[in-house]
Scaffold this motif. Sequence first.
Motif, PDB file in Angstrom:
ATOM      1  N   ALA A 241     -17.582 -34.754  44.396  1.00 23.00           N
ATOM      2  CA  ALA A 241     -17.228 -35.633  45.514  1.00 23.00           C
ATOM      3  C   ALA A 241     -17.141 -37.103  45.104  1.00 23.00           C
ATOM      4  O   ALA A 241     -16.384 -37.871  45.699  1.00 23.00           O
ATOM      5  N   VAL A 242     -17.935 -37.504  44.097  1.00 22.16           N
ATOM      6  CA  VAL A 242     -17.939 -38.920  43.692  1.00 22.16           C
ATOM      7  C   VAL A 242     -17.056 -39.184  42.477  1.00 22.16           C
ATOM      8  O   VAL A 242     -16.676 -40.338  42.237  1.00 22.16           O
ATOM      9  N   LYS A 243     -16.730 -38.139  41.708  1.00 17.17           N
ATOM     10  CA  LYS A 243     -15.870 -38.349  40.544  1.00 17.17           C
ATOM     11  C   LYS A 243     -14.494 -38.832  40.992  1.00 17.17           C
ATOM     12  O   LYS A 243     -13.931 -38.370  41.972  1.00 17.17           O
ATOM     13  N   GLY A 244     -13.978 -39.812  40.257  1.00 18.72           N
ATOM     14  CA  GLY A 244     -12.684 -40.378  40.603  1.00 18.72           C
ATOM     15  C   GLY A 244     -12.761 -41.580  41.519  1.00 18.72           C
ATOM     16  O   GLY A 244     -11.725 -42.140  41.888  1.00 18.72           O
ATOM     17  N   GLU A 245     -13.983 -41.981  41.893  1.00 19.81           N
ATOM     18  CA  GLU A 245     -14.135 -43.203  42.704  1.00 19.81           C
ATOM     19  C   GLU A 245     -13.504 -44.362  41.941  1.00 19.81           C
ATOM     20  O   GLU A 245     -13.855 -44.643  40.797  1.00 19.81           O
ATOM     21  N   PRO A 246     -12.547 -45.064  42.529  1.00 20.92           N
ATOM     22  CA  PRO A 246     -11.840 -46.122  41.787  1.00 20.92           C
ATOM     23  C   PRO A 246     -12.749 -47.294  41.448  1.00 20.92           C
ATOM     24  O   PRO A 246     -13.676 -47.616  42.198  1.00 20.92           O
ATOM     25  N   PRO A 247     -12.505 -47.940  40.322  1.00 17.12           N
ATOM     26  CA  PRO A 247     -13.334 -49.093  39.939  1.00 17.12           C
ATOM     27  C   PRO A 247     -13.071 -50.287  40.845  1.00 17.12           C
ATOM     28  O   PRO A 247     -11.981 -50.408  41.435  1.00 17.12           O
ATOM     29  N   LEU A 248     -14.069 -51.137  40.934  1.00 15.80           N
ATOM     30  CA  LEU A 248     -13.880 -52.379  41.679  1.00 15.80           C
ATOM     31  C   LEU A 248     -12.979 -53.315  40.879  1.00 15.80           C
ATOM     32  O   LEU A 248     -13.040 -53.355  39.646  1.00 15.80           O
TER      33      LEU A 248
END
Length: 272
Positions: A241-248
């Motif tokens: 669910a958290v993998k692929g969260e785009p970088p800031l």
Amino acid sequence: MQRALVTLTPSESKRLIAKAIVALEEVQHALENGFVYIATGTTAAYVAEEILREKIEKEKWTVGTISKGRTCVTAKKTWPKHLVLYKGKPYEGEPLEALKEMGPDDVYIKGANAIDQNWNVAVFAAAPDGGTIGRTFGWTITKGVITITPISLEKFTPTPVEVSAKLTGIYSFDWGTGLYAALVPIPHAIPVTEVEAYEILANVDAIPIASGGAGGAEGSVTLVLEGDEEDMEKAKEITKAVKGEPPLKPYTEEDCSICPFAKVCGIGTGVF
């Protein structure tokens, strides 16, 4: 017993930690019955998103920032207001007024910049009045407000924060690569790292074994997860669910001439 090897980028860690904080019994109780005060900061912005269930500009949901290879601040015109919820809804008064009413059943959430080997945390402050932590610390510690610090192990430091604190201050440096700041310990804080997050969300052990990376994985944390088959399945789904969260995106004040902190900055003063 199952075992897994997991690497999380900083943004993925922030999302994981935010989900864990919202799941905490103390936070859920405060959301239903009292105050939840979320002080601004990029990591805390993920917590705000999880609670509000809406996207915010996380890069701008802070004042102080470490971005573009320096300590710095965001543009003053974007400085956000702290998010205060009372019984799950936006508090209509000023944040300071909420602090005056808060007690040991309420929750104060504040990100930090360092966590040491003893799990003590500290946050940078560059404003002469101590910034956010300087203005809120007294209210939270004297009244026993539950203080939770979301912090990734990318911010781990081998130097104890009480030692670091003695080395810093806005007038302590002759030159530097960015904004000068004091490192302020938060001794009553309850840190939530990736380790606690996996325990809260999936009841599995998370053991940090490596850090860093390249090609978009800079600042990453690599962990070994251990647990029973059912719990490890939960951990797998949470990780997916958290993998692929785009970088800031890098974001700072671009014009030093209008920055209110220019006089306490190596770049702003022109000494570097």
